[in-house]
Design a protein around this motif. Sequence first.
Motif, PDB file in Angstrom:
ATOM      1  N   ASN A   1     -45.512 -15.204  -9.302  1.00 50.99           N
ATOM      2  CA  ASN A   1     -46.828 -14.658 -10.064  1.00 50.99           C
ATOM      3  C   ASN A   1     -48.136 -14.301  -9.432  1.00 50.99           C
TER       4      ASN A   1
ATOM      5  N   LEU B   1     -38.488 -13.557 -11.680  1.00 48.03           N
ATOM      6  CA  LEU B   1     -39.524 -14.642 -11.999  1.00 48.03           C
ATOM      7  C   LEU B   1     -38.784 -15.913 -12.730  1.00 48.03           C
TER       8      LEU B   1
ATOM      9  N   ASP C   1     -49.838 -10.900  -9.028  1.00 51.34           N
ATOM     10  CA  ASP C   1     -51.472 -10.595  -9.460  1.00 51.34           C
ATOM     11  C   ASP C   1     -52.338  -9.996  -8.277  1.00 51.34           C
TER      12      ASP C   1
END
Length: 482
Positions: free
Chosen positions: A309, A301, A313
């Motif tokens: 992200n 990340l 998610d």
Amino acid sequence: MWGPGKVNTRQKMAKQQQSKPTWATTSPRVLGLLRPRILIALGCALTLLLSACLLVLRFQNQSYALQLQLFRPSRYFEKECYAAGESATDRLQHGSTEMSNGEWEFVASRDANNYALNSEQCLAAFPKLFTEIDKSVEQRKETNNPITFKEIDSRKTLGQGMARAMIYKGELFIIEYGDMMYTASRAKSTLHSLHRALVATPDRESLPSIEFHFSADDFVWDDLKLAGGPVWAYSKRDTSDIDEDAVDDSNIWLMPDFGYWAWPEVDIAPYRETRRRIAAVDAEFKTFQSKKKQLLWRGSLNTAAELRNGLIDATKNKYWASVRVVDWGNKKSVEENLLPIEDHCRYMFLAHTEGRSFSGRGKYLLNCHSVFITHPLIWREAHHAAFVSSGPEANYIEVARDFSNLESKVEYLLDNPQIAERIANNSVTTFRDRYLTPAAEACYWRYLIQKYGEVSDFEPKLYDDRTGKMRGQPYEQWVLGL
């Protein structure tokens, strides 16, 4: 009776006859026989004389041409710009990608690792590979803006990962290079690949001599774009994808990335060895349907955090997802979450995201017999023109950039395994067995050199006129000094 006067006259005549040369006493019949032979001899002599004159004239012409070659202007001389030549894009549009004799065609099992395909074979085998090069050429031609030595020489400083290089009569020379603190292995890998494509060509001296800058960074910073002329880079963006206040990528020429040689920083083997490992893993599965029915992603990340992200998610607590973050600074995280690139191929679906710019893992994932799933890609690479996202020829799946429709698309493929398998088959046919082969990479390098030279209006000099020294170092010498 003969008188004394007559006797004297007779004696004088006899003496005169004895004193004449033999040819003067030859009879008219003999003369008639000799005359054709004399004429033939004279004709042969004239022919030999004429041939000698022609040889002397030819020698003088060659000597004059050699003098012109040796005594050209001593700095950089202009050459004819925009040499005629049909682009690969034009050939594809006109349907003229066949070999002239119609006999040769690309066969992956035989040709995939052949670095020495000729130009006609390259165009026939990889008609979609050269689209980005053709765009760069067309832009220069449309604006009547050839690449000049002044433009190249205007770059006085080199940024991180940048180098100035020259190809002279098919040989690679390094003129100058900047800070390689973070990109040294990339630069070497890139130059190794370029050098390999050159030496594999039997007639490499016929390639144009060119001078260029390249960057081994993920992208070229705006200040470096403004500092000089064109730059060869691993990726670029369309103008519509660039902020209004940013410098566009119109002066970027796409080149193959460093991974076609090796990527030691993330423990990825040389490209051909990686392809062998991937093929071995795929061979373990008798059918596509026996692969793990999950979407796999492993990554950091530290780059493109918002984008990645979104993937995390969208896949959180999903039975069909195996998505994990790798923290390169945490030994335990690396040990638990990192997967060898070939083990990615054990999964039916492979997710791909961009990073700082392009992501180098993409071409490895496309070597797998799996379904490649990604968001709309802003950063373009050389092989992207071969992507097909819909229809019977689809070779990957495109989802929303925020991955909002990822779940529905994965579940559809799980419910329709025959469609998933067809897409995976198309991917192998298009990428692993064609556009991502070592042969394609070598073809791309030579096409880049050819077309870049086509819109350059100068030919570089190997020696500096002021100092008399070679401008830079032969690549073989340079790489040993690192």
